[in-house]
Design an enzyme around this catalytic site. Structure first.
Site, PDB file in Angstrom:
ATOM      1  N   SER A 140       0.840  -1.198   0.000  1.00 67.00           N
ATOM      2  CA  SER A 140       0.000   0.000   0.000  1.00 67.00           C
ATOM      3  C   SER A 140       0.876   1.250   0.000  1.00 67.00           C
ATOM      4  O   SER A 140       2.040   1.214   0.415  1.00 67.00           O
ATOM      5  CB  SER A 140      -0.907   0.012   1.235  1.00 67.00           C
ATOM      6  OG  SER A 140      -0.157   0.322   2.392  1.00 67.00           O
ATOM      7  N   LYS A 180       1.144  -0.578  15.738  1.00 67.43           N
ATOM      8  CA  LYS A 180      -0.167  -1.014  16.238  1.00 67.43           C
ATOM      9  C   LYS A 180      -0.687  -2.255  15.511  1.00 67.43           C
ATOM     10  O   LYS A 180      -1.605  -2.897  15.993  1.00 67.43           O
ATOM     11  CB  LYS A 180      -1.180   0.132  16.227  1.00 67.43           C
ATOM     12  CG  LYS A 180      -1.922   0.394  14.969  1.00 67.43           C
ATOM     13  CD  LYS A 180      -3.176   1.216  15.300  1.00 67.43           C
ATOM     14  CE  LYS A 180      -3.773   1.780  14.038  1.00 67.43           C
ATOM     15  NZ  LYS A 180      -5.082   2.394  14.285  1.00 67.43           N
ATOM     16  N   ASP A 181      -0.095  -2.592  14.360  1.00 65.98           N
ATOM     17  CA  ASP A 181      -0.506  -3.811  13.664  1.00 65.98           C
ATOM     18  C   ASP A 181       0.278  -5.044  14.121  1.00 65.98           C
ATOM     19  O   ASP A 181      -0.003  -6.148  13.659  1.00 65.98           O
ATOM     20  CB  ASP A 181      -0.323  -3.631  12.152  1.00 65.98           C
ATOM     21  CG  ASP A 181      -1.286  -2.586  11.588  1.00 65.98           C
ATOM     22  OD1 ASP A 181      -2.392  -2.455  12.141  1.00 65.98           O
ATOM     23  OD2 ASP A 181      -0.922  -1.901  10.616  1.00 65.98           O
ATOM     24  N   THR A 217     -15.977   3.689  10.306  1.00 69.23           N
ATOM     25  CA  THR A 217     -14.790   3.141  10.976  1.00 69.23           C
ATOM     26  C   THR A 217     -15.016   1.655  11.163  1.00 69.23           C
ATOM     27  O   THR A 217     -16.148   1.223  11.374  1.00 69.23           O
ATOM     28  CB  THR A 217     -14.510   3.781  12.350  1.00 69.23           C
ATOM     29  OG1 THR A 217     -13.383   3.119  12.924  1.00 69.23           O
ATOM     30  CG2 THR A 217     -15.677   3.667  13.314  1.00 69.23           C
ATOM     31  N   SER A 249     -13.031   0.136  13.405  1.00 71.71           N
ATOM     32  CA  SER A 249     -12.354  -0.074  14.674  1.00 71.71           C
ATOM     33  C   SER A 249     -13.381  -0.135  15.807  1.00 71.71           C
ATOM     34  O   SER A 249     -14.121   0.824  16.037  1.00 71.71           O
ATOM     35  CB  SER A 249     -11.369   1.075  14.906  1.00 71.71           C
ATOM     36  OG  SER A 249     -11.099   1.225  16.274  1.00 71.71           O
ATOM     37  N   ARG A 307     -12.732  -0.099  18.852  1.00 70.93           N
ATOM     38  CA  ARG A 307     -12.263   0.878  19.840  1.00 70.93           C
ATOM     39  C   ARG A 307     -12.824   2.272  19.547  1.00 70.93           C
ATOM     40  O   ARG A 307     -13.354   2.948  20.435  1.00 70.93           O
ATOM     41  CB  ARG A 307     -10.723   0.911  19.787  1.00 70.93           C
ATOM     42  CG  ARG A 307     -10.054   2.020  20.579  1.00 70.93           C
ATOM     43  CD  ARG A 307      -8.550   2.030  20.324  1.00 70.93           C
ATOM     44  NE  ARG A 307      -8.235   2.298  18.917  1.00 70.93           N
ATOM     45  CZ  ARG A 307      -8.191   3.515  18.374  1.00 70.93           C
ATOM     46  NH1 ARG A 307      -8.427   4.577  19.125  1.00 70.93           N
ATOM     47  NH2 ARG A 307      -7.930   3.680  17.100  1.00 70.93           N
ATOM     48  N   ARG A 308     -12.723   2.696  18.285  1.00 66.32           N
ATOM     49  CA  ARG A 308     -13.234   4.029  17.937  1.00 66.32           C
ATOM     50  C   ARG A 308     -14.750   4.073  18.062  1.00 66.32           C
ATOM     51  O   ARG A 308     -15.314   5.011  18.634  1.00 66.32           O
ATOM     52  CB  ARG A 308     -12.823   4.386  16.500  1.00 66.32           C
ATOM     53  CG  ARG A 308     -11.330   4.646  16.363  1.00 66.32           C
ATOM     54  CD  ARG A 308     -10.897   4.765  14.913  1.00 66.32           C
ATOM     55  NE  ARG A 308      -9.456   5.002  14.821  1.00 66.32           N
ATOM     56  CZ  ARG A 308      -8.695   4.613  13.802  1.00 66.32           C
ATOM     57  NH1 ARG A 308      -9.224   3.962  12.776  1.00 66.32           N
ATOM     58  NH2 ARG A 308      -7.402   4.867  13.803  1.00 66.32           N
ATOM     59  N   GLY A 335     -10.555  -1.142   3.503  1.00 70.48           N
ATOM     60  CA  GLY A 335      -9.718  -0.744   2.378  1.00 70.48           C
ATOM     61  C   GLY A 335      -8.580   0.141   2.859  1.00 70.48           C
ATOM     62  O   GLY A 335      -8.596   0.604   3.998  1.00 70.48           O
ATOM     63  N   ASN A 336      -7.591   0.359   2.002  1.00 69.57           N
ATOM     64  CA  ASN A 336      -6.476   1.217   2.404  1.00 69.57           C
ATOM     65  C   ASN A 336      -6.922   2.683   2.401  1.00 69.57           C
ATOM     66  O   ASN A 336      -8.052   3.001   2.045  1.00 69.57           O
ATOM     67  CB  ASN A 336      -5.245   0.968   1.520  1.00 69.57           C
ATOM     68  CG  ASN A 336      -5.525   1.266   0.062  1.00 69.57           C
ATOM     69  OD1 ASN A 336      -6.198   2.252  -0.251  1.00 69.57           O
ATOM     70  ND2 ASN A 336      -5.020   0.431  -0.817  1.00 69.57           N
ATOM     71  N   ARG A 346     -10.511   4.428   1.127  1.00 71.50           N
ATOM     72  CA  ARG A 346     -11.472   4.999   2.080  1.00 71.50           C
ATOM     73  C   ARG A 346     -11.818   6.446   1.748  1.00 71.50           C
ATOM     74  O   ARG A 346     -12.968   6.853   1.814  1.00 71.50           O
ATOM     75  CB  ARG A 346     -10.912   4.930   3.506  1.00 71.50           C
ATOM     76  CG  ARG A 346     -10.892   3.518   4.019  1.00 71.50           C
ATOM     77  CD  ARG A 346     -10.503   3.468   5.471  1.00 71.50           C
ATOM     78  NE  ARG A 346     -10.163   2.104   5.817  1.00 71.50           N
ATOM     79  CZ  ARG A 346     -10.181   1.624   7.038  1.00 71.50           C
ATOM     80  NH1 ARG A 346     -10.494   2.402   8.042  1.00 71.50           N
ATOM     81  NH2 ARG A 346      -9.869   0.375   7.252  1.00 71.50           N
TER      82      ARG A 346
HETATM   83  C1  DPM Z   1      -5.506  -1.642  13.848  1.00 70.70           C
HETATM   84  C2  DPM Z   1      -6.716  -0.933  13.872  1.00 70.70           C
HETATM   85  C3  DPM Z   1      -6.782  -0.215  12.654  1.00 70.70           C
HETATM   86  C4  DPM Z   1      -5.575  -0.514  11.914  1.00 70.70           C
HETATM   87  C5  DPM Z   1      -7.747  -0.968  14.997  1.00 70.70           C
HETATM   88  C6  DPM Z   1      -7.801   0.310  15.822  1.00 70.70           C
HETATM   89  C7  DPM Z   1      -7.900   0.671  12.204  1.00 70.70           C
HETATM   90  C8  DPM Z   1      -8.975  -0.134  11.524  1.00 70.70           C
HETATM   91  C9  DPM Z   1     -10.034   0.707  10.880  1.00 70.70           C
HETATM   92  C10 DPM Z   1      -4.983  -2.556  14.881  1.00 70.70           C
HETATM   93  N1  DPM Z   1      -4.850  -1.392  12.669  1.00 70.70           N
HETATM   94  O1  DPM Z   1      -7.110   1.309  15.588  1.00 70.70           O
HETATM   95  O2  DPM Z   1      -8.633   0.360  16.771  1.00 70.70           O
HETATM   96  O3  DPM Z   1     -10.063   1.959  10.998  1.00 70.70           O
HETATM   97  O4  DPM Z   1     -10.860   0.113  10.189  1.00 70.70           O
HETATM   98  C11 DPM Z   1      -3.889   0.931  10.659  1.00 70.70           C
HETATM   99  C12 DPM Z   1      -3.755   2.310  10.311  1.00 70.70           C
HETATM  100  C13 DPM Z   1      -2.426   2.679  10.623  1.00 70.70           C
HETATM  101  C14 DPM Z   1      -1.791   1.541  11.107  1.00 70.70           C
HETATM  102  C15 DPM Z   1      -4.798   3.175   9.724  1.00 70.70           C
HETATM  103  C16 DPM Z   1      -5.694   3.876  10.749  1.00 70.70           C
HETATM  104  C17 DPM Z   1      -1.732   4.022  10.418  1.00 70.70           C
HETATM  105  C18 DPM Z   1      -1.409   4.743  11.719  1.00 70.70           C
HETATM  106  C19 DPM Z   1      -0.258   4.198  12.540  1.00 70.70           C
HETATM  107  C20 DPM Z   1      -5.121   0.020  10.563  1.00 70.70           C
HETATM  108  N2  DPM Z   1      -2.703   0.496  11.079  1.00 70.70           N
HETATM  109  O5  DPM Z   1      -5.779   3.494  11.922  1.00 70.70           O
HETATM  110  O6  DPM Z   1      -6.362   4.857  10.323  1.00 70.70           O
HETATM  111  O7  DPM Z   1       0.866   4.010  12.009  1.00 70.70           O
HETATM  112  O8  DPM Z   1      -0.473   3.959  13.723  1.00 70.70           O
END
Ligand code: DPM
Length: 360
Positions: free
Chosen positions: A27, A97-98, A144, A146, A148-149, A167-168, A172
């Site tokens: 991506s 976070k991944d 979203t 997430s 959590r959000r 999606g990336n 989105r």
């Molecule tokens: C994880 C979550 C999401 C990513 C869950 C969370 C967001 C999923 C979504 C574990 N990984 O945050 O509660 O919004 O559907 C992800 C992003 C980044 C790393 C994109 C984002 C970029 C920011 C970073 C996807 N992983 O969260 O908008 O480097 O921390």
């Protein structure tokens, strides 16, 4: 420097004169993140040569299912780890976070780079430019995936509806702008900054409205745990404050037995050698929650025996350049906060959230 690494460098088999292969997802965000890490390494090690190897992961291929439902923990990391294991690449760049809080045996996080803004941001549909979540029309749909959000924002903004969006980042934003499905979407501010899309940020959410994910905003470099040359090289990128904050956050999540499929959120602050960790768990609709803050001293005057850390990993992170008393204090902070929340019933909240999410 590690003796072994120093010796092999003097022998000419260290990282100085070999091509270092760097694995990345395909991506645009992943490529930008990888390029920035390679740039930092090139500045520190001008003689080294880098080659970037891009690959797709399961998380990139499955686009129609919410992340929290796929069940596989290492969604974005497995293919890259396979390549590391087969020596096809020497290091891999991820969003911290991944990365799961327990890595498969044989791997470690050798660098955690200086954290970007860790907060979540709101990107609005053009028709809602200038609005905030508060002032969005009744029943506007916010995108979203997430948990959590969604849990935190449902509680805070009951006039809004929340729906999955996958999606990336490019996909989105397109879904947001070119259709009428969403009034706004929530994304990590760090990703938007790295893509150069900060002008699309309509609102940054402070921890009162929405606490962030464990490790959010920090880049991590994953390596083979026994590759001393590469480990000593990438350790130059460790940012001590980010490392300590993220160890506390990851220890909290691991001890709660959380993951990306449960609503867990954190916020950390470092001030005057004190590390503060706020952690929370939520029911899926946010109606039930537990939130507490604890702190620890991370300043330790030089003591006998306070040499560099041994090979111990702290929630997957190897950080020999940081005093190990500080690493241990940060890890203990996360565990203690998790125990406090568990004593107040966190397990039940998370178990119900997991069951409901699986059933939906
Ligand atoms: C994880 C979550 C999401 C990513 C869950 C969370 C967001 C999923 C979504 C574990 N990984 O945050 O509660 O919004 O559907 C992800 C992003 C980044 C790393 C994109 C984002 C970029 C920011 C970073 C996807 N992983 O969260 O908008 O480097 O921390």
């Amino acid at each position: 420097m590690e003796n072994q690494a120093l010796r092999s460098m003097q022998d000419g088999v260290g990282h100085q004169n070999r091509v270092i292969r760097v694995g990345t997802r395909k991506s645009q965000l992943a490529r930008i993140q990888t390029d920035s890490v390679v740039k930092m390494l090139s500045q520190q090690f001008p003689a080294a040569q880098f080659e970037i190897v891009a690959m797709s992961t399961t998380g990139d291929k499955i686009l129609d299912t919410a992340l929290s439902k796929i069940g596989e923990k290492s969604l974005f990391t497995k293919e890259l780890e396979n390549a590391l294991e087969r020596n096809e690449v020497d290091l891999v760049v991820h969003s911290l976070k991944d990365l799961p809080t327990t890595l498969p045996p044989g791997f470690t996080i050798g660098a955690v780079c200086r954290r970007e803004n860790p907060h979540d941001a709101v990107v609005f549909h053009p028709k809602n430019t200038g609005k905030t979540l508060d002032s969005l029309p009744e029943r506007s749909v916010v995108g979203t995936s997430s948990l959590r959000r969604a849990a935190q924002l449902k509680r805070k903004f009951p006039h809004l509806n929340f729906r999955d969006i996958r999606g990336n980042l490019n996909t989105r934003l397109k879904k947001l702008d070119e259709k009428e499905d969403f009034g706004a979407i929530i994304l990590a501010a760090a990703g938007l900054f790295r893509m150069g899309w900060e002008n699309r940020i309509g609102q940054i959410l402070n921890p009162e409205d929405c606490m962030y994910a464990v490790g959010q905003g920090a880049l991590a470099v994953e390596v083979r745990a026994n590759d001393q040359d590469i480990l000593s090289m990438v350790s130059a990128l460790h940012d001590p404050e980010t490392v300590l904050r993220c160890i506390a956050e990851r220890a909290f999540l691991r001890h709660l037995e959380g993951g990306c499929s449960v609503p867990v959120a954190v916020s950390t602050v470092m001030k005057d050698f004190q590390l503060y960790l706020t952690g929370a768990v939520y029911s899926l609709d946010g109606s039930d929650s537990l939130r507490e803050t604890m702190q620890t001293n991370i300043h330790f005057p030089q003591q006998d025996g306070d040499g560099p850390d041994d090979d111990t990993q702290h929630v997957g992170i190897t950080a020999k350049t940081i005093p190990h008393y500080a690493l241990k204090a940060a890890e203990a902070l996360g565990i203690n906060l998790a125990n406090l929340l568990l004593s107040k019933g966190a397990k039940q909240i998370l178990t119900i959230a997991r069951q409901l999410n699986d059933a939906q």
